[in-house]
Design an enzyme around this catalytic site. Structure first.
Site, PDB file in Angstrom:
ATOM      1  N   GLU A 278      28.876 -28.044  76.796  1.00 55.42           N
ATOM      2  CA  GLU A 278      28.028 -28.364  75.642  1.00 55.42           C
ATOM      3  C   GLU A 278      28.512 -29.579  74.848  1.00 55.42           C
ATOM      4  O   GLU A 278      28.824 -29.477  73.656  1.00 55.42           O
ATOM      5  CB  GLU A 278      27.938 -27.157  74.702  1.00 55.42           C
TER       6      GLU A 278
ATOM      7  N   GLU B 191      25.755 -19.665  80.436  1.00 55.11           N
ATOM      8  CA  GLU B 191      25.907 -18.816  79.245  1.00 55.11           C
ATOM      9  C   GLU B 191      24.533 -18.349  78.806  1.00 55.11           C
ATOM     10  O   GLU B 191      23.564 -19.124  78.828  1.00 55.11           O
ATOM     11  CB  GLU B 191      26.534 -19.562  78.054  1.00 55.11           C
TER      12      GLU B 191
HETATM   13  C1  BG6 Z   1      28.255 -21.271  72.983  1.00 54.91           C
HETATM   14  C2  BG6 Z   1      29.678 -21.750  73.189  1.00 54.91           C
HETATM   15  O1  BG6 Z   1      27.490 -22.304  72.492  1.00 54.91           O
HETATM   16  O2  BG6 Z   1      28.072 -20.238  72.082  1.00 54.91           O
HETATM   17  C3  BG6 Z   1      30.712 -20.637  73.076  1.00 54.91           C
HETATM   18  O3  BG6 Z   1      29.832 -22.406  74.427  1.00 54.91           O
HETATM   19  C4  BG6 Z   1      30.389 -19.751  71.892  1.00 54.91           C
HETATM   20  O4  BG6 Z   1      31.981 -21.219  72.967  1.00 54.91           O
HETATM   21  C5  BG6 Z   1      28.995 -19.151  72.079  1.00 54.91           C
HETATM   22  O5  BG6 Z   1      31.328 -18.736  71.707  1.00 54.91           O
HETATM   23  C6  BG6 Z   1      28.585 -18.170  70.993  1.00 54.91           C
HETATM   24  O6  BG6 Z   1      28.691 -18.751  69.746  1.00 54.91           O
HETATM   25  P1  BG6 Z   1      28.921 -17.914  68.417  1.00 54.91           P
HETATM   26  O7  BG6 Z   1      29.143 -18.904  67.370  1.00 54.91           O
HETATM   27  O8  BG6 Z   1      27.722 -17.069  68.195  1.00 54.91           O
HETATM   28  O9  BG6 Z   1      30.084 -17.012  68.648  1.00 54.91           O
END
Ligand code: BG6
Length: 465
Positions: A170, A368
């Site tokens: 990202e 993800e």
């Molecule tokens: C993604 C990232 O955008 O979101 C991760 O690659 C991150 O590193 C995940 O943990 C979730 O984000 P958050 O802020 O909801 O914990």
């Protein structure tokens, strides 16, 4: 009662999860890790981190990796992605290689591969060595060449175990959060610096692709992008323009150079118009052109919804992408209240079709997708968190992904964020994403209902609903 439908995925489809070094390893006295931008920021301003939990306390993977690799097996993983911490591997990012880090990563990688799990290793997950941040970070071209040396070191040290790599996770996020907002260091609003940082990051990514292909022609390398489709409020020309420009900044700024080898002309024109186009040499543009990725990782959590600006920008307003559009808060949208993010499953279908139609149907993985929930303890029954909402969230997205694949999208796997509840930047442990619960006091790991379900999903290569 209506009959259940079977959603079976193509043979060899990969099932697993992603994490990152900074969010899972933790820091142990004497481990030789030097400071990253996150370690330094926490030292400076601990109150900015949820419950003041900092990066040294992340999920103790450094000590528990053997147990955790077993848990990958128990939750049906056939693929796993993690990242190397640059600040752990090389002193201050440019110095000597830390032999303890080499031994640690080799053991981890060998342990995963020995279980028959496909391993994907990312080189950079928001974690710049702080010594480089102090010298201007990604605004300084020296960081590009330091990263190139670091990437080469990783390919040399681990290339006998790892054959699938990621250059960056990202890359637009540190640009948006650090140079157009206040959520990553350095926390400034400076569009010129933002454009330069984005350009240098892209150049570094292309250089890593080049070095990887030179050293290990049989290896495959990708970039992971958070592709958030931009949906216009209406089909008026103004709203459509707003969505197109939002996608130029958010999505195409890395997607086009990484996959097609060049920047969209409209984006270049906008940056020129504001006199913030980074100076690029012909040689650099040639490197970007000739070193496109072998496949793509896509992180998808939420779409963006936009509309044309209702008011002209004030002459004193600092330049940001919002000069061209404003967010549209769509009434009735489905939302994850813990994270405040919209849930829009069809986005994953739209991404698949867009990659098919506009990007040569490049091979991709969902790297993800996931649901962060606060206070999961209240869902515990007989000792196990009954996270039916997470199962429903995953299934809902998989239905859309399945549809895209049926229509020809070239998606080869689904990696959830994440396998064990992990530390997440400023949010620390506020929202839990894992298939496995982490007890912060004892560091005990307990598989949630979704973890048992995920194993069946993987074994059956799909599900019925
Ligand atoms: C993604 C990232 O955008 O979101 C991760 O690659 C991150 O590193 C995940 O943990 C979730 O984000 P958050 O802020 O909801 O914990």
């Amino acid at each position: 009662m209506s009959e259940k439908k079977v959603y079976r995925f193509p043979e060899g489809f990969l099932w697993g999860s992603s994490t990152s070094g900074p969010q899972s390893e933790g820091i142990v006295a004497g481990d030789g890790k030097t400071r990253s931008n996150w370690d330094a920021w926490y030292q400076q301003e601990p109150e900015r981190f949820f419950d003041q939990v900092g990066p040294e306390q992340t999920s103790t993977f450094y000590q528990h990796y053997q147990e955790d690799i077993q848990l990958l097996k128990e939750t049906g993983h056939t693929v796993f992605r993690t990242s190397i911490q640059w600040s752990r591997l090389m002193v201050d990012g440019v110095g000597q290689v830390n032999e303890k880090a080499v031994a640690f990563y080799r053991q981890v990688f060998q342990g995963i591969v020995a279980q028959g799990i496909k391993l994907i290793v990312n080189l950079y997950h928001f974690d710049l060595p702080y010594a480089l941040q102090e010298k201007g970070g990604w605004e300084n071209k020296e960081t590009v060449y330091a990263y190139e040396r670091y990437a080469r070191t990783c390919f040399d040290l681990f290339g006998d175990i790892v054959d699938t790599w990621i250059t960056f996770n990202e890359p637009i996020v540190p640009v948006e959060c650090g140079y157009l907002g206040d959520y990553h260091l350095p926390g400034v609003i400076d569009a010129k610096a933002a454009a330069l940082v984005a350009y240098h990051t892209q150049l570094a990514s292309s250089l890593a692709v080049k070095v990887c292909h030179e050293l290990h022609p049989e290896h495959r390398i990708c970039i992971v992008l958070n592709l958030t489709p931009a949906y216009p409020r209406s089909d008026s020309k103004e709203d459509q323009d707003a969505a197109r420009i939002a996608e130029l900044f958010q999505m195409k700024s890395f997607l086009d150079p990484s996959v097609l080898g060049s920047y969209p002309t409209e984006l270049v024109d906008i940056l020129k118009r504001h006199a913030i186009l980074p100076p690029a040499t012909e040689e650099e543009l040639r490197i970007i052109k000739e070193n496109t990725v072998d496949f793509l990782g896509v992180n998808y959590y939420q779409p963006i919804r936009v509309q044309a600006r209702s008011k002209q920008p004030s002459p004193d307003e600092p330049l940001t992408p919002h000069y061209y559009f404003e967010p549209y808060d769509m009434p009735g949208k489905k939302i994850n209240p813990h994270r405040g993010w919209e849930i829009y499953e069809k986005g994953i279908y739209d991404i698949g079709i867009n990659l098919k139609e506009q990007y040569g149907n490049i091979e991709w993985l969902v790297t993800e997708n996931g649901m962060g929930v606060e206070g999961e303890d209240k869902f515990r029954k007989q000792g196990v968190i009954q996270d039916d909402y997470r199962i429903a969230f995953i299934e809902d997205h998989l239905i859309e992904l399945h549809k895209a694949i049926e229509e020809g999208a070239n998606c080869k796997g689904y990696l959830l964020w994440t396998f064990i509840d992990c530390w997440s930047w400023l949010n620390a442990y506020k929202n839990r994403y894992g298939l496995i619960e982490l007890n912060l006091e004892t560091q005990e790991r307990i598989i949630k209902k979704s973890g048992h379900w995920f194993k069946k999903l993987s074994e059956n290569n799909g599900f019925e609903r």
